[in-house]
Design a protein around this motif. Sequence first.
Motif, PDB file in Angstrom:
ATOM      1  N   MET A  62      -3.856  -2.565  -7.061  1.00 19.94           N
ATOM      2  CA  MET A  62      -3.165  -1.327  -6.669  1.00 19.94           C
ATOM      3  C   MET A  62      -4.083  -0.372  -5.922  1.00 19.94           C
ATOM      4  O   MET A  62      -3.635   0.392  -5.059  1.00 19.94           O
ATOM      5  CB  MET A  62      -2.564  -0.656  -7.905  1.00 19.94           C
ATOM      6  N   LYS A  63      -5.382  -0.402  -6.242  1.00 19.09           N
ATOM      7  CA  LYS A  63      -6.329   0.458  -5.540  1.00 19.09           C
ATOM      8  C   LYS A  63      -6.371   0.112  -4.059  1.00 19.09           C
ATOM      9  O   LYS A  63      -6.459   1.000  -3.198  1.00 19.09           O
ATOM     10  CB  LYS A  63      -7.717   0.323  -6.160  1.00 19.09           C
ATOM     11  N   TRP A  64      -6.309  -1.181  -3.752  1.00 20.74           N
ATOM     12  CA  TRP A  64      -6.349  -1.598  -2.360  1.00 20.74           C
ATOM     13  C   TRP A  64      -4.970  -1.661  -1.731  1.00 20.74           C
ATOM     14  O   TRP A  64      -4.826  -1.679  -0.506  1.00 20.74           O
ATOM     15  CB  TRP A  64      -7.023  -2.971  -2.252  1.00 20.74           C
ATOM     16  N   PHE A  65      -3.951  -1.696  -2.564  1.00 18.26           N
ATOM     17  CA  PHE A  65      -2.577  -1.804  -2.084  1.00 18.26           C
ATOM     18  C   PHE A  65      -2.111  -0.527  -1.388  1.00 18.26           C
ATOM     19  O   PHE A  65      -1.389  -0.571  -0.391  1.00 18.26           O
ATOM     20  CB  PHE A  65      -1.659  -2.119  -3.271  1.00 18.26           C
ATOM     21  N   ALA A  66      -2.526   0.625  -1.913  1.00 19.78           N
ATOM     22  CA  ALA A  66      -2.028   1.891  -1.362  1.00 19.78           C
ATOM     23  C   ALA A  66      -3.042   2.998  -1.596  1.00 19.78           C
ATOM     24  O   ALA A  66      -3.881   2.915  -2.495  1.00 19.78           O
ATOM     25  CB  ALA A  66      -0.682   2.260  -1.997  1.00 19.78           C
ATOM     26  N   SER A  67      -2.932   4.045  -0.800  1.00 18.83           N
ATOM     27  CA  SER A  67      -3.820   5.196  -0.921  1.00 18.83           C
ATOM     28  C   SER A  67      -3.463   6.026  -2.147  1.00 18.83           C
ATOM     29  O   SER A  67      -2.409   5.842  -2.771  1.00 18.83           O
ATOM     30  CB  SER A  67      -3.710   6.069   0.327  1.00 18.83           C
ATOM     31  N   THR A  68      -4.344   6.970  -2.480  1.00 17.74           N
ATOM     32  CA  THR A  68      -4.077   7.865  -3.605  1.00 17.74           C
ATOM     33  C   THR A  68      -2.756   8.603  -3.423  1.00 17.74           C
ATOM     34  O   THR A  68      -1.950   8.703  -4.350  1.00 17.74           O
ATOM     35  CB  THR A  68      -5.215   8.893  -3.745  1.00 17.74           C
ATOM     36  N   GLN A  69      -2.527   9.128  -2.222  1.00 19.78           N
ATOM     37  CA  GLN A  69      -1.306   9.890  -1.978  1.00 19.78           C
ATOM     38  C   GLN A  69      -0.058   9.040  -2.197  1.00 19.78           C
ATOM     39  O   GLN A  69       0.918   9.494  -2.800  1.00 19.78           O
ATOM     40  CB  GLN A  69      -1.291  10.459  -0.552  1.00 19.78           C
ATOM     41  N   ILE A  70      -0.089   7.802  -1.713  1.00 18.15           N
ATOM     42  CA  ILE A  70       1.063   6.916  -1.888  1.00 18.15           C
ATOM     43  C   ILE A  70       1.203   6.513  -3.345  1.00 18.15           C
ATOM     44  O   ILE A  70       2.315   6.493  -3.896  1.00 18.15           O
ATOM     45  CB  ILE A  70       0.943   5.673  -0.988  1.00 18.15           C
ATOM     46  N   ARG A  71       0.096   6.201  -4.000  1.00 22.42           N
ATOM     47  CA  ARG A  71       0.176   5.817  -5.416  1.00 22.42           C
ATOM     48  C   ARG A  71       0.742   6.945  -6.270  1.00 22.42           C
ATOM     49  O   ARG A  71       1.391   6.694  -7.297  1.00 22.42           O
ATOM     50  CB  ARG A  71      -1.201   5.402  -5.943  1.00 22.42           C
ATOM     51  N   ASN A  72       0.488   8.184  -5.881  1.00 25.69           N
ATOM     52  CA  ASN A  72       1.013   9.321  -6.635  1.00 25.69           C
ATOM     53  C   ASN A  72       2.521   9.491  -6.454  1.00 25.69           C
ATOM     54  O   ASN A  72       3.161  10.222  -7.214  1.00 25.69           O
ATOM     55  CB  ASN A  72       0.318  10.612  -6.209  1.00 25.69           C
ATOM     56  N   MET A  73       3.094   8.839  -5.454  1.00 29.65           N
ATOM     57  CA  MET A  73       4.514   8.973  -5.161  1.00 29.65           C
ATOM     58  C   MET A  73       5.292   7.693  -5.428  1.00 29.65           C
ATOM     59  O   MET A  73       6.416   7.734  -5.937  1.00 29.65           O
ATOM     60  CB  MET A  73       4.700   9.343  -3.680  1.00 29.65           C
ATOM     61  N   ALA A  74       4.702   6.554  -5.066  1.00 24.19           N
ATOM     62  CA  ALA A  74       5.419   5.273  -5.100  1.00 24.19           C
ATOM     63  C   ALA A  74       5.715   4.837  -6.528  1.00 24.19           C
ATOM     64  O   ALA A  74       4.907   5.010  -7.434  1.00 24.19           O
ATOM     65  CB  ALA A  74       4.591   4.206  -4.385  1.00 24.19           C
ATOM     66  N   THR A  75       6.886   4.247  -6.722  1.00 25.39           N
ATOM     67  CA  THR A  75       7.282   3.744  -8.030  1.00 25.39           C
ATOM     68  C   THR A  75       7.391   2.228  -8.006  1.00 25.39           C
ATOM     69  O   THR A  75       7.472   1.600  -6.945  1.00 25.39           O
ATOM     70  CB  THR A  75       8.643   4.328  -8.450  1.00 25.39           C
ATOM     71  N   LEU A  76       7.420   1.661  -9.187  1.00 28.38           N
ATOM     72  CA  LEU A  76       7.519   0.206  -9.313  1.00 28.38           C
ATOM     73  C   LEU A  76       8.811  -0.307  -8.688  1.00 28.38           C
ATOM     74  O   LEU A  76       8.796  -1.252  -7.887  1.00 28.38           O
ATOM     75  CB  LEU A  76       7.448  -0.201 -10.778  1.00 28.38           C
ATOM     76  N   SER A  77       9.939   0.320  -9.034  1.00 28.34           N
ATOM     77  CA  SER A  77      11.231  -0.185  -8.567  1.00 28.34           C
ATOM     78  C   SER A  77      11.482   0.138  -7.103  1.00 28.34           C
ATOM     79  O   SER A  77      12.168  -0.611  -6.406  1.00 28.34           O
ATOM     80  CB  SER A  77      12.361   0.395  -9.415  1.00 28.34           C
ATOM     81  N   GLY A  78      10.926   1.251  -6.622  1.00 26.73           N
ATOM     82  CA  GLY A  78      11.199   1.645  -5.249  1.00 26.73           C
ATOM     83  C   GLY A  78      10.255   1.044  -4.233  1.00 26.73           C
ATOM     84  O   GLY A  78      10.677   0.539  -3.201  1.00 26.73           O
ATOM     85  N   ASN A  79       8.957   1.067  -4.521  1.00 24.81           N
ATOM     86  CA  ASN A  79       7.969   0.633  -3.546  1.00 24.81           C
ATOM     87  C   ASN A  79       7.605  -0.847  -3.691  1.00 24.81           C
ATOM     88  O   ASN A  79       7.536  -1.571  -2.703  1.00 24.81           O
ATOM     89  CB  ASN A  79       6.701   1.483  -3.690  1.00 24.81           C
ATOM     90  N   ILE A  80       7.378  -1.290  -4.913  1.00 27.01           N
ATOM     91  CA  ILE A  80       6.923  -2.669  -5.139  1.00 27.01           C
ATOM     92  C   ILE A  80       8.097  -3.654  -5.048  1.00 27.01           C
ATOM     93  O   ILE A  80       8.042  -4.618  -4.284  1.00 27.01           O
ATOM     94  CB  ILE A  80       6.246  -2.804  -6.521  1.00 27.01           C
ATOM     95  N   VAL A  81       9.144  -3.414  -5.820  1.00 24.10           N
ATOM     96  CA  VAL A  81      10.247  -4.370  -5.895  1.00 24.10           C
ATOM     97  C   VAL A  81      10.957  -4.513  -4.557  1.00 24.10           C
ATOM     98  O   VAL A  81      11.412  -5.595  -4.210  1.00 24.10           O
ATOM     99  CB  VAL A  81      11.235  -3.939  -6.997  1.00 24.10           C
ATOM    100  N   THR A  82      11.038  -3.432  -3.778  1.00 21.98           N
ATOM    101  CA  THR A  82      11.713  -3.515  -2.479  1.00 21.98           C
ATOM    102  C   THR A  82      10.787  -3.977  -1.362  1.00 21.98           C
ATOM    103  O   THR A  82      11.198  -4.008  -0.197  1.00 21.98           O
ATOM    104  CB  THR A  82      12.287  -2.134  -2.082  1.00 21.98           C
ATOM    105  N   ALA A  83       9.536  -4.338  -1.717  1.00 21.58           N
ATOM    106  CA  ALA A  83       8.570  -4.815  -0.722  1.00 21.58           C
ATOM    107  C   ALA A  83       8.378  -3.788   0.388  1.00 21.58           C
ATOM    108  O   ALA A  83       8.488  -4.100   1.577  1.00 21.58           O
ATOM    109  CB  ALA A  83       8.999  -6.163  -0.142  1.00 21.58           C
ATOM    110  N   SER A  84       8.091  -2.568   0.005  1.00 21.25           N
ATOM    111  CA  SER A  84       7.903  -1.499   0.976  1.00 21.25           C
ATOM    112  C   SER A  84       6.774  -1.832   1.939  1.00 21.25           C
ATOM    113  O   SER A  84       5.762  -2.420   1.549  1.00 21.25           O
ATOM    114  CB  SER A  84       7.581  -0.188   0.248  1.00 21.25           C
ATOM    115  N   PRO A  85       6.900  -1.416   3.201  1.00 23.56           N
ATOM    116  CA  PRO A  85       5.825  -1.657   4.158  1.00 23.56           C
ATOM    117  C   PRO A  85       4.621  -0.757   3.929  1.00 23.56           C
ATOM    118  O   PRO A  85       3.570  -0.946   4.522  1.00 23.56           O
ATOM    119  CB  PRO A  85       6.489  -1.334   5.511  1.00 23.56           C
ATOM    120  N   ILE A  86       4.764   0.296   3.119  1.00 25.68           N
ATOM    121  CA  ILE A  86       3.648   1.205   2.851  1.00 25.68           C
ATOM    122  C   ILE A  86       2.762   0.646   1.746  1.00 25.68           C
ATOM    123  O   ILE A  86       3.252   0.348   0.672  1.00 25.68           O
ATOM    124  CB  ILE A  86       4.167   2.594   2.444  1.00 25.68           C
TER     125      ILE A  86
END
Length: 356
Positions: free
Chosen positions: A332-356
Motif C-alpha cells: 500500500m505504501k507503493w500503491f498510492a501516495s499519502t494523500q490518496i491513502r487518506n481518502m481511498a477506501t477498500l471497496s471504492g479504490n481497490i475493488v473497482t481497480a481504480s487507476p489512482i
Amino acid sequence: MHNHTSSNGHHGCGHHGAAVANGDSEGDCLEFTLNGEVVKVKQTDPNKTLLEYLRESGLTGTKLGCGEGGCGACSVVVEGETVNSCLTPLCAVDSRNVITVEGIGNVKNPHPVQKIIAESHGSQCGFCTPGFVMSLYNTVENRKAKFENLDIEACADVDVAGCFDGNLCRCTGYRPLLDAAKKALEYEEKEEDISGETNGNGTNGTHRPCGHKTRPGGKLSKTVDGEKEDSTIYLPTSVSELLNLKSQNPEAKIIAGNTELGVEHRFKHTKYNKHIFINNIEELKQISLDDDGTLKIGGGATLSKLMLFLKSKCATLDVAKTKGFKAMNTMMKWFASTQIRNMATLSGNIVTASPI
C-alpha cells in the motif's frame, strides 16, 4: 476572510436525522470549519470538489495541477490528514475541519514551515509549493502531537521523505525540499516555535490540526439540495439509511473518497445528479482481527486506517502471524501516495481497480 455562507437556496438549514432516508428534506446545510471560521453551504453541485469551492471563494493558494490526485499541488489538511482537494467532494468535509495554506501563514506573517522552505531554496516557480507546505506542515504538527502524548516510538518512525510522497516538483529538485523537511523536524525537536500557534493567520490562534476541536455541529444524517433541479447530496450515518436511500434512488452514485469517480468526472466529464456520501457511516469503517486470524475490513475504511491497524498488530503479534500484514503495508505504501491513502477506501479504490 470571505463570507462563505451560500446566499441561494433555503433560508434555514435543518437537520433531519433518519428522515433523510424518507426523502423528507427542507434543505440541510453542509457545515464545516475553514481556517477557523464556520462555513455553511446551503446548495451546491453534487459534483463540486473542495478545490473548486476554495478557489471560487478566493482561496487561490491551493492549486489545480493534474486534477487526478497525482501531483499534490492541491493538498490541504482535513481533520489532521493531507488530502487532494481536487478529488475531495465538497460534501466530504461536512462536520470537519479544513486548513488551507492561507490558514497557516501569509507573506507578512509566514508559518515557520513556509519560512524554512523559502530559506532552503525549496521553491522556484512556486506552483507546487503550497502543496509541499501543507504536507510538511501536517507532518510537523502530527509529530508534535505524538510527542505531547509521549508516543516517542511513533515520533521516531516519521518518514521525512515519505511526507512528500504525494507531491511532485517539476523544477526545484527534491534535495532543497528534503533539507527543509529535516530542518523543520529538527526545529520542532528543539521545542522552537515551529507550530506557528501565535501568528494568527486565520485559525483562531491555533494551527494544530490534531488539537483543533471546534467542529461545527456533528455527523448528522443530512439531505443537501443541489443547485439544479433533481440534484441532491445524501449523507446517511447508518447502513440501514444507505440501503433505504439506494433503494429509493437507484441512479444515485455511492461515494467515499472519490479517488475513482473524481478521475472519471475530470477526464470523461461524467456527472451524476445524486450522490450518496458514505464517509459518515462508522459501521463501514470498522477493521477487526478475529481470534482465528480472520481479518475483517469495512468497505469504507481508508487505506491509511488499514495500514495503521496492520502496523499495530505487527507490533503486538508473533512475527509468523504478521508476515502478510507487513507485505500488505509495503504494497500500500507503493500503491498510492499519502494523500490518496487518506481518502481511498477498500471497496471504492481497490475493488473497482481504480487507476489512482
